[in-house]
Motif scaffolding. Structure first.
Motif, PDB file in Angstrom:
ATOM      1  N   ASP A 213       0.805  -1.221   0.000  1.00 44.80           N
ATOM      2  CA  ASP A 213       0.000   0.000   0.000  1.00 44.80           C
ATOM      3  C   ASP A 213       0.838   1.272   0.000  1.00 44.80           C
ATOM      4  O   ASP A 213       0.300   2.365   0.020  1.00 44.80           O
ATOM      5  N   LYS A 214       2.150   1.142  -0.015  1.00 40.09           N
ATOM      6  CA  LYS A 214       3.087   2.271   0.067  1.00 40.09           C
ATOM      7  C   LYS A 214       3.000   2.879   1.473  1.00 40.09           C
ATOM      8  O   LYS A 214       2.481   3.975   1.684  1.00 40.09           O
TER       9      LYS A 214
ATOM     10  N   ALA B  33      11.663   0.175  -2.419  1.00 38.00           N
ATOM     11  CA  ALA B  33      10.647  -0.339  -3.336  1.00 38.00           C
ATOM     12  C   ALA B  33       9.394   0.524  -3.359  1.00 38.00           C
ATOM     13  O   ALA B  33       8.631   0.484  -4.333  1.00 38.00           O
ATOM     14  N   THR B  34       9.181   1.314  -2.309  1.00 39.91           N
ATOM     15  CA  THR B  34       7.975   2.163  -2.281  1.00 39.91           C
ATOM     16  C   THR B  34       8.010   3.259  -3.333  1.00 39.91           C
ATOM     17  O   THR B  34       6.966   3.834  -3.656  1.00 39.91           O
ATOM     18  N   VAL B  35       9.191   3.549  -3.854  1.00 40.62           N
ATOM     19  CA  VAL B  35       9.297   4.584  -4.890  1.00 40.62           C
ATOM     20  C   VAL B  35       8.411   4.234  -6.087  1.00 40.62           C
ATOM     21  O   VAL B  35       7.764   5.107  -6.678  1.00 40.62           O
ATOM     22  N   ASP B  36       8.350   2.965  -6.443  1.00 40.58           N
ATOM     23  CA  ASP B  36       7.592   2.535  -7.624  1.00 40.58           C
ATOM     24  C   ASP B  36       6.138   2.177  -7.317  1.00 40.58           C
ATOM     25  O   ASP B  36       5.407   1.744  -8.210  1.00 40.58           O
ATOM     26  N   MET B  37       5.732   2.372  -6.076  1.00 34.87           N
ATOM     27  CA  MET B  37       4.359   2.022  -5.692  1.00 34.87           C
ATOM     28  C   MET B  37       3.416   3.214  -5.811  1.00 34.87           C
ATOM     29  O   MET B  37       3.830   4.378  -5.731  1.00 34.87           O
ATOM     30  N   VAL B  38       2.142   2.910  -5.973  1.00 31.44           N
ATOM     31  CA  VAL B  38       1.083   3.920  -5.935  1.00 31.44           C
ATOM     32  C   VAL B  38       0.424   3.837  -4.572  1.00 31.44           C
ATOM     33  O   VAL B  38       0.028   2.749  -4.130  1.00 31.44           O
ATOM     34  N   ALA B  39       0.316   4.964  -3.899  1.00 31.49           N
ATOM     35  CA  ALA B  39      -0.244   4.987  -2.548  1.00 31.49           C
ATOM     36  C   ALA B  39      -1.706   4.546  -2.542  1.00 31.49           C
ATOM     37  O   ALA B  39      -2.502   5.003  -3.365  1.00 31.49           O
TER      38      ALA B  39
END
Length: 210
Positions: free
Chosen positions: A126-127, A165-171
């Motif tokens: 979920d970021k 890895a959260t850089v490439d995630m959508v919140a």
């Protein structure tokens, strides 16, 4: 197998608090890109106050309990209760133990992660802070039988990789979720503070192993 004495662990938690306070501006800067921009200030306020009330000689559970009391009672935002429950559930695992080994440490992290997920709606992916925490839990559980040095190294890497890895995630939760795809490309502040806490704690534990 290497372990560390529970008594005298307050100094380790104070090192964690000092790292959070030291990185106040960085955490707020990250948060400001897709969030409220107050994550660093809130975290530094809570951990700074807790450090003032923790003695170097405290047990790990006592020090964690102090952090919990401050985070849940004295700082605002969503992170206070989440991190408060994290430290509270970790304290329960180590309470009453004379020494803490790698399997106990892994169980402690797992309990903390479960606590976060119990009171919050977030899940890994979920970021959020769980994207650093849950991989660290898995790494600890998978390496605990090998002993503390291997476990601590694995936790550091997993937490840091999870943060990155959260850089490439959508919140998917919180204010950032309103941005949709625009939240991609930015590191999550919660995952960043979580990785900072875990890496600093791992470093402090390594220095006390015997």
């Amino acid at each position: 197998m290497a372990s560390f004495e529970n008594a005298g662990s307050g100094a380790m938690v104070r090192k964690v608090a000092a790292a959070v306070v030291e990185n106040r501006a960085w955490l707020s800067e990250i948060d400001g890109k897709i969030g409220d921009g107050d994550h660093g200030n809130n975290m530094a306020k809570g951990f700074g106050r807790a450090a003032e009330r923790i003695s170097d000689g405290d047990t790990l559970d006592a020090a964690f309990a102090t952090v919990t009391d401050v985070l849940m009672g004295e700082i605002g935002g969503s992170m206070g209760p989440l991190y408060g429950m994290f430290f509270s559930d970790m304290a329960d695992v180590v309470a009453g133990k004379e020494r803490i080994d790698a399997p106990t440490f892994a169980a402690m992290l797992a309990a903390g992660a479960e606590g976060v997920m119990t009171i919050g709606e977030a899940r890994p992916g979920d970021k959020c802070l769980l994207d650093a925490l849950c991989p660290a839990v898995t790494a600890a559980e998978e390496t605990a039988a090998q002993g503390f040095p291997e476990t601590l190294a694995a936790v550091r890497k997993a937490a840091t990789d999870g943060r990155d890895a959260t850089v490439d995630m959508v919140a998917q939760i919180g204010r950032a979720s309103r941005l949709g795809e625009r939240s991609r490309g930015v590191q999550d502040a919660g995952a960043t503070s979580c990785a900072l806490i875990l890496v600093t704690l791992a470093d402090a534990i390594e220095a006390r192993l015997s």
